[in-house]
Design an enzyme around this catalytic site. Structure first.
Site, mmCIF file in Angstrom:
data_model
loop_
_atom_site.group_PDB
_atom_site.id
_atom_site.type_symbol
_atom_site.label_atom_id
_atom_site.label_comp_id
_atom_site.label_asym_id
_atom_site.label_seq_id
_atom_site.Cartn_x
_atom_site.Cartn_y
_atom_site.Cartn_z
ATOM 1 N N GLU A 56 -26.524 36.236 -46.715
ATOM 2 C CA GLU A 56 -26.245 36.306 -45.275
ATOM 3 C C GLU A 56 -27.271 37.177 -44.552
ATOM 4 O OE1 GLU A 56 -24.371 34.622 -43.372
ATOM 5 O OE2 GLU A 56 -23.309 33.514 -44.919
ATOM 6 N N TYR A 138 -21.103 39.023 -36.850
ATOM 7 C CA TYR A 138 -21.122 37.726 -37.516
ATOM 8 C C TYR A 138 -21.169 37.892 -39.033
ATOM 9 C CZ TYR A 138 -22.938 33.866 -40.028
ATOM 10 O OH TYR A 138 -23.099 32.934 -41.020
ATOM 11 N N ASP A 156 -21.778 31.036 -36.318
ATOM 12 C CA ASP A 156 -23.247 31.070 -36.320
ATOM 13 C C ASP A 156 -23.753 29.976 -35.380
ATOM 14 O OD1 ASP A 156 -22.959 28.693 -37.660
ATOM 15 O OD2 ASP A 156 -24.168 29.269 -39.396
ATOM 16 N N CYS A 208 -23.444 17.145 -37.354
ATOM 17 C CA CYS A 208 -23.460 17.462 -35.919
ATOM 18 C C CYS A 208 -24.766 18.189 -35.624
ATOM 19 C CB CYS A 208 -22.247 18.326 -35.572
ATOM 20 S SG CYS A 208 -21.927 18.401 -33.804
ATOM 21 N N CYS A 215 -22.021 10.980 -35.046
ATOM 22 C CA CYS A 215 -20.579 10.915 -34.788
ATOM 23 C C CYS A 215 -19.899 9.821 -35.619
ATOM 24 C CB CYS A 215 -20.327 10.686 -33.304
ATOM 25 S SG CYS A 215 -21.072 11.957 -32.254
ATOM 26 N N CYS A 218 -18.720 11.382 -38.779
ATOM 27 C CA CYS A 218 -18.165 12.735 -38.646
ATOM 28 C C CYS A 218 -16.668 12.729 -38.987
ATOM 29 C CB CYS A 218 -18.381 13.234 -37.227
ATOM 30 S SG CYS A 218 -17.617 14.841 -36.947
ATOM 31 N N CYS A 224 -12.867 14.939 -31.191
ATOM 32 C CA CYS A 224 -14.030 15.522 -30.512
ATOM 33 C C CYS A 224 -14.109 15.075 -29.054
ATOM 34 C CB CYS A 224 -15.314 15.118 -31.246
ATOM 35 S SG CYS A 224 -16.782 15.809 -30.462
#
Ligand code: SF4
Length: 368
Positions: A56, A138, A156, A208, A215, A218, A224
């Protein structure tokens, strides 16, 4: 058709939120990216907090592809937090060279030593993690969720994009951040919080995506709002950034010796400020004063090379001219004479690695 993210948030609160998490987790079970720091879903293994933390920190401001070889090298040389804490600063800084944002490397060392001083175990709460050097909101949330399975709201850049679209949030970034966080909170499940966070990241990285959201494949398309409204590709909206100021500076290639014995003078950057503590070519004050003054650090027969290096820092763009000279025996700045043939092993930060490459390309034989 829904008109605002508030309406869609309450809809999702009313039952859609649980469905979104279930659909995403099911998708993640089949499609999780295989990453060197990640435990595959369903493997039954426990994540190693050291590896999660290291990844991270490395991933801040940097891509997965850029981080992978650094992560492999760090975990080979320093397989535990105790190993990293015991490593000399200059070894860690040199191994970090090329990843950029060098304050992260110094915080990495400080954090490893703080964890070891406290018993060698990472805190397992967001609050405890947040108190460590270099661990912001974060990163604390991501480690708490991924390493310790705690429910945490992990946002993020990938998650910002997915959630902006999922809820059709039209407010431009960064003003929309609080709204995005509230919406992410609403769909974050109690269980499998780490897998959920990583599923959102993977969806943003693979489905995405910035330019062409896929889409049709997805797993949460039916929930959405941006897809329904036909605005997925234009979200998230962003407030235009101001152009970065420009600075100029000069790097000095000072060389001695011939053939295989050629050496170049490297200095250590000051302990505070930009690229602090890193090895570098001598340069002329661009980091402290704005534009550098172009004054060489020693008297010599200087050549202005037909090469320059442009490098983007967070707050300005630097264009660095290169000058070269042979050392004629006078005083030089405090530093070390480094073999030219091994310049690639010096751990120079990217700016100075590129300056060194430019100097060698223009001045291959060290002629004056
Ligand atoms: S449906 Fe399209 S815009 Fe919406 S989350 Fe999925 S990929 Fe992104």
């Amino acid at each position: 058709m829904k008109a605002s993210s508030e309406m869609t948030l309450s809809d999702k609160d009313g039952g859609g939120a649980g469905a979104i998490a279930r659909l995403l987790l099911r998708w993640y079970d089949d499609h999780a990216r295989s990453l060197p720091w990640r435990i595959a879903p369903g493997s039954g293994e426990s994540p190693d907090p050291y590896r999660v933390w290291l990844s991270e920190i490395m991933l801040q401001q940097t891509t997965v592809a850029a981080v992978a070889p650094y992560f492999a090298e760090f975990t080979r040389r320093w397989p535990t937090v105790a190993d990293l804490a015991a490593a000399p600063d200059e070894d860690v800084l040199a191994a970090w060279a090329g990843l950029g944002y060098y304050a992260r490397a110094r915080n990495l060392i400080a954090c490893a030593r703080e964890v070891v001083a406290a018993g060698g175990v990472f805190p397992d709460t967001e609050e405890g993690l947040r108190a460590l050097p270099g661990v912001g909101a974060y990163t604390a949330a991501a480690i708490a969720a991924i390493a310790f399975g705690r429910r945490a709201v992990v946002v993020d850049a990938n998650v910002e994009r997915v959630v902006s679209r999922l809820f059709a949030i039209r407010t431009p970034l960064p003003a929309s951040k609080p709204e995005i966080r509230t919406a992410t909170d609403a769909i974050t499940p109690e269980d499998r919080a780490g897998d959920f966070a990583q599923a959102m990241m993977d969806l943003g990285a693979r489905v995405c995506t910035v330019r062409e959201p896929a889409c049709l494949i997805c797993p949460i398309a039916n929930h959405c709002d941006a897809r329904e409204q036909g605005i997925a590709a234009i979200l998230p909206a962003k407030t235009p950034k101001k152009p970065r100021p420009e600075r100029t500076g000069t790097a000095f290639w000072i060389e001695r010796g011939e053939g295989d014995a050629r050496e170049v003078l490297l200095v250590s950057r000051p302990a505070k400020g930009m690229l602090a503590g890193m090895r570098a070519l001598p340069s002329d004050g661009w980091s402290a004063r704005g534009d550098g003054d172009g004054v060489p650090p020693v008297n010599a027969h200087w050549q202005v090379l037909e090469a320059s290096v442009t490098h983007g820092f967070t707050h300005f763009t630097l264009t660095m001219q290169l000058m070269a000279a042979r050392h004629d025996g006078g005083d030089v700045p405090e530093g070390e004479w480094w073999p030219v043939a091994r310049i690639g092993d010096a751990g120079l930060p990217t700016l100075f690695a590129r300056a060194a490459a430019g100097a060698l390309a223009c001045w291959p034989d060290g002629d004056d």
